[in-house]
Design an enzyme around this catalytic site. Structure first.
Site, PDB file in Angstrom:
ATOM      1  N   GLU A 214     -19.389  -5.860  10.757  1.00  9.31           N
ATOM      2  CA  GLU A 214     -20.571  -4.779  11.610  1.00  9.31           C
ATOM      3  C   GLU A 214     -21.405  -5.801  12.148  1.00  9.31           C
ATOM      4  O   GLU A 214     -22.053  -5.928  13.760  1.00  9.31           O
ATOM      5  CB  GLU A 214     -20.979  -4.032  10.793  1.00  9.31           C
ATOM      6  CG  GLU A 214     -20.247  -2.412  10.585  1.00  9.31           C
ATOM      7  CD  GLU A 214     -19.200  -2.978   9.221  1.00  9.31           C
ATOM      8  OE1 GLU A 214     -19.633  -4.076   8.400  1.00  9.31           O
ATOM      9  OE2 GLU A 214     -18.472  -2.298   8.804  1.00  9.31           O
TER      10      GLU A 214
ATOM     11  N   LYS B 154       0.785  -0.948   0.469  1.00 10.73           N
ATOM     12  CA  LYS B 154      -0.335  -0.301  -0.183  1.00 10.73           C
ATOM     13  C   LYS B 154       1.052   1.492   0.158  1.00 10.73           C
ATOM     14  O   LYS B 154       1.903   1.555   0.807  1.00 10.73           O
ATOM     15  CB  LYS B 154      -0.947  -0.321   1.365  1.00 10.73           C
ATOM     16  CG  LYS B 154      -2.240   0.322   1.619  1.00 10.73           C
ATOM     17  CD  LYS B 154      -2.995   0.389   2.253  1.00 10.73           C
ATOM     18  CE  LYS B 154      -4.761   1.093   1.888  1.00 10.73           C
ATOM     19  NZ  LYS B 154      -5.314   0.132   3.458  1.00 10.73           N
TER      20      LYS B 154
ATOM     21  N   ARG C 288     -25.678  -2.985   7.989  1.00  8.03           N
ATOM     22  CA  ARG C 288     -25.351  -4.115   7.356  1.00  8.03           C
ATOM     23  C   ARG C 288     -25.709  -4.349   9.218  1.00  8.03           C
ATOM     24  O   ARG C 288     -26.412  -5.431   8.470  1.00  8.03           O
ATOM     25  CB  ARG C 288     -23.605  -4.218   7.541  1.00  8.03           C
ATOM     26  CG  ARG C 288     -22.577  -4.129   6.846  1.00  8.03           C
ATOM     27  CD  ARG C 288     -23.342  -5.144   5.034  1.00  8.03           C
ATOM     28  NE  ARG C 288     -23.044  -5.359   4.259  1.00  8.03           N
ATOM     29  CZ  ARG C 288     -22.022  -5.276   3.756  1.00  8.03           C
ATOM     30  NH1 ARG C 288     -20.711  -5.592   4.677  1.00  8.03           N
ATOM     31  NH2 ARG C 288     -21.222  -4.366   2.150  1.00  8.03           N
TER      32      ARG C 288
HETATM   33  C1  TPP Z   1     -18.890  -2.686   6.169  1.00  2.00           C
HETATM   34  C2  TPP Z   1     -17.687  -1.549   5.634  1.00  2.00           C
HETATM   35  N1  TPP Z   1     -17.036  -1.630   7.147  1.00  2.00           N
HETATM   36  C3  TPP Z   1     -16.058   0.241   6.462  1.00  2.00           C
HETATM   37  C4  TPP Z   1     -15.714  -0.634   5.500  1.00  2.00           C
HETATM   38  C5  TPP Z   1     -14.622   0.862   5.919  1.00  2.00           C
HETATM   39  N2  TPP Z   1     -13.102   0.543   5.141  1.00  2.00           N
HETATM   40  C6  TPP Z   1     -13.227   1.079   3.236  1.00  2.00           C
HETATM   41  S1  TPP Z   1     -11.775   0.519   2.795  1.00  2.00           S
HETATM   42  C7  TPP Z   1     -11.955  -1.254   4.391  1.00  2.00           C
HETATM   43  C8  TPP Z   1     -10.517  -1.159   4.168  1.00  2.00           C
HETATM   44  C9  TPP Z   1     -10.047  -1.727   2.575  1.00  2.00           C
HETATM   45  O1  TPP Z   1      -8.693  -2.833   3.131  1.00  2.00           O
HETATM   46  P1  TPP Z   1      -8.706  -3.658   2.092  1.00  2.00           P
HETATM   47  O2  TPP Z   1      -9.691  -4.608   1.861  1.00  2.00           O
HETATM   48  O3  TPP Z   1      -7.700  -4.260   2.711  1.00  2.00           O
HETATM   49  O4  TPP Z   1      -7.603  -3.396   0.598  1.00  2.00           O
HETATM   50  P2  TPP Z   1      -6.896  -1.608   0.871  1.00  2.00           P
HETATM   51  O5  TPP Z   1      -7.948  -0.432   1.546  1.00  2.00           O
HETATM   52  O6  TPP Z   1      -6.319  -3.003   2.234  1.00  2.00           O
HETATM   53  O7  TPP Z   1      -6.537  -1.820  -0.087  1.00  2.00           O
HETATM   54  C10 TPP Z   1     -12.743  -0.229   5.368  1.00  2.00           C
HETATM   55  C11 TPP Z   1     -12.557  -0.694   6.758  1.00  2.00           C
HETATM   56  C12 TPP Z   1     -16.262  -0.164   4.337  1.00  2.00           C
HETATM   57  N3  TPP Z   1     -16.150   0.337   3.054  1.00  2.00           N
HETATM   58  N4  TPP Z   1     -17.747  -0.817   4.240  1.00  2.00           N
END
Ligand code: TPP
Length: 629
Positions: free
Chosen positions: A364, A280, A392
């Site tokens: 959630e 990242k 959710r």
């Molecule tokens: C249901 C839900 N909960 C929380 C989030 C907030 N959120 C957005 S991106 C993310 C992390 C995503 O991590 P990953 O899937 O590993 O992707 P990366 O950003 O590391 O590429 C979170 C927790 C969300 N988008 N949807």
């Protein structure tokens, strides 16, 4: 903009480049992202991590015929750039510009919209099964981050994939980060794979093979990967148990390796999962140094990565500091986040009470049921979850918490319009989905001091409660020394009046106050009320004003349908009152992304709009104003 990048108008242009040019293009894209997002803000870190991955996917597959999905889709910027949106990319997240997530209405290449995590695998399976039924031949590829695999829906999909289709590709984009560090057993499992020596060795030799021989060798390399996977120390590979063939982990920044691997995977007639390791923030030191900050941020200085210092504290910070204080006096208080420790402020709570802090991952529903379980054993759990993500968990709120009258407190951050993120992230439905649930206490503070009081109020009573507060900075009134419990179901009358009663819920209080001031200037007697409680609603107050005013006006940062104003209308109806209610709130549409002030003005959440609607109802009440001589 780099010279190669300028030549890319569609994925077809990409296919004319050789591998050396593609590597140059990757560097140009990184520079372009760093510069452009420094002005617009956005999800820089995740996108810097998937430059090569997205290039390779678009090189091998053919969208829009092939279906490419990104989980959450905050990492789809390069996909947007490569699919004809380069010339508009500087409008991303800006009013009227490109959305920061995939949007079906934005491009035929965006086959599925998202913004919430965990949807890509299910949606991709739906597309694959639809293809199979229709006798189609397109490829379906879902890219999901390692944190997306902490989400239950991803596993519900995994449980079905192998039985329902023979052709689907899942790319696990593993960077070991969620927004914060990824958590839980799945994260540890991925980590064990990544740090396994055999894989390391395989990985190095596979890379060398591909670099030396190209296509054919990659097939050999993949077969070796399979063998290596089988020989691993633990008894079964998770994904193999789900009936997916597992490949990897491979270097997600090695373009030739990615290209050859995708060419090979495309030829398989069973569902596969490719584990790709990415970094990242790759290529930008500030993002590598500050992973959390650069997951998503506003404008910054591209040279240093510095952002404007924040002025007033945020509601999230006030929430976390208040919780820390209250938890110091009450050992039953525990705090739960679903993968948002920094977003909700709970990272400030964690160092004080590490054992009473729980990050459950992007889960959630689990968070809420876990809280319910703790509450049955005498604890006072607080679920700090954004309004939009708590959607959710509606069923657990009803079935597990409220039905059993368990004292769980929901602190709903980002309630109201979220602004730049757009419709996937606006928190505009929580009143509607909570107001109908029996037994819940639902509150909205007008400022930070009242937020603290509402938290105290929630802990002092025996049942479930929820508080909605907005994104961003507090009003700036400061906080009294000790939070005080509020009388439940009692509104605060800020100013009495006899012609019109104006109710400003939470953050909308300044608009209500401005309307009251304008009407007073025009010679009307306006009452200004801070409702505090959406549920239970202060019926006594409503009944008392219904006896003498000609209209109510309600302001809320929420959809009108099912919202606070509707609660007032229902109360008046039950009282048999015919006093009209001017309801100011969001219309029955999904609201686009943009600046909050602009969108409020556009959609009629303004003092002008309220005044125009209420004046005709008050005309007969007008008294002559005193004009200074
Ligand atoms: C249901 C839900 N909960 C929380 C989030 C907030 N959120 C957005 S991106 C993310 C992390 C995503 O991590 P990953 O899937 O590993 O992707 P990366 O950003 O590391 O590429 C979170 C927790 C969300 N988008 N949807």
């Amino acid at each position: 903009m780099g010279t190669l990048l300028e030549t890319i108008h569609s994925p077809a242009d990409l296919k004319c480049l050789n591998v050396v040019q593609m590597a140059e293009l990757a560097a140009e894209i990184r520079e372009f992202l760093i510069q452009t997002l420094s002005k617009t803000g956005g999800h820089l870190g995740p996108n810097l991590g998937v430059v090569e991955l997205t290039l390779a996917l678009h090189y091998v597959f053919n969208t829009p015929d092939d279906k490419l999905l990104f989980d959450v889709s905050h990492q789809s910027y390069i996909h947007k750039i490569l699919t004809g949106r380069l010339d508009r990319f500087d409008t991303i997240r800006q009013p009227g510009g490109l959305n920061g997530f995939m949007l079906r209405t934005e491009s035929e290449h965006d086959c599925y919209g998202a913004g919430h995590a965990g949807t890509a695998l299910s949606a991709a399976l739906g597309m694959a099964v639809a293809r199979d039924l229709a006798g189609g031949n397109e490829n379906v590829i879902a890219v999901a981050g390692d944190a997306a695999f902490t989400n239950g829906i991803s596993f519900e999909a995994l449980n079905n994939i192998a039985e329902q289709t023979k052709r689907m590709i899942i790319v696990l984009n593993d960077n070991e980060w969620s927004i914060d560090r990824n958590v839980g057993a799945i994260a540890r499992y991925f980590h064990r794979i990544v740090t396994n020596e055999r894989y390391r060795n395989f990985h190095d030799s596979a890379t060398r093979l591909v670099e030396r021989f190209g296509g054919k060798a990659a097939v050999t390399a993949m077969r070796r990967a399979e063998e290596a996977a089988k020989g691993m120390l633990w008894p079964s590979l998770l994904f193999e148990e789900f009936g997916l063939q597992y490949f990897g982990p491979i270097d997600g920044h090695n373009l030739p390796l990615l290209i050859e691997t995708f060419k090979f995977l495309k030829s398989l007639d069973h569902p596969v999962l490719l584990h790709v390791l990415t970094q990242k923030g790759r290529g930008y030191q500030p993002a590598l140094d500050k992973q959390k900050k650069f997951h998503g941020l506003g404008p910054y200085d591209p040279e240093t990565g510095m952002t404007e210092p924040a002025g007033l504290p945020s509601y999230s910070e006030v929430f976390a500091n208040t919780l820390t204080e209250l938890a110091g006096k009450d050992e039953r208080i525990v705090a739960i986040t679903a993968a948002m420790p920094s977003g909700t402020g709970l990272d400030l709570f964690r160092p004080h009470f590490p054992k009473r802090y729980f990050d459950v991952g992007i889960a959630e529903e689990h968070a809420v049921i876990f809280a319910a379980g703790m509450a049955t054993r005498g604890f006072r759990p607080v679920c700090a979850i954004y309004s939009t993500f708590l959607q959710r968990a509606f069923d657990p709120i009803v079935h597990d918490v409220c039905l059993q009258k368990l004292p769980v407190l929901f602190c709903m951050d980002r309630a109201g319009l979220s602004g730049d993120d757009g419709p996937t992230h606006h928190g505009l439905f929580d009143i509607a989905y909570l107001r109908s649930v029996p037994g819940i206490l639902l509150m909205a503070p007008k400022d930070e001091d009242e937020l603290a009081d509402m938290m105290k109020t929630a802990f002092d009573q025996p049942g479930p409660a929820a508080i909605r507060y907005p994104r961003g900075a507090v009003v700036g009134v400061g906080r009294k020394k000790e939070p005080q419990a509020l009388p439940i179901g009692k509104a605060e009358i800020l100013k009495d009046g006899s012609d019109v009663a104006i109710l400003g819920l939470g953050t909308m209080m300044p608009l209500a106050a401005e309307l009251a001031a304008r009407l007073e200037r025009d010679g009307y007697s306006a009452a200004l009320i801070n409702p505090r409680f959406v549920k239970p609603l202060d019926r006594e107050m409503i009944e008392s004003y219904a006896g003498h005013v000609s209209a109510f006006v309600t302001f809320e940062d929420h959809v009108k349908m099912g919202g606070f104003g509707t609660a007032v209308v229902e109360a008046l109806d039950e009282l048999g009152s015919a006093v009209p209610v001017v309801r100011i709130g969001w219309p029955d549409n999904f609201i686009e992304h943009g600046k909050i002030a602009d969108l409020r003005a556009k959609h009629g959440l303004s003092v002008d709009a309220a005044q125009a609607q209420v004046l005709p109802l008050l005309a007969h009440r007008r008294r002559p104003t005193l004009v200074a001589s």
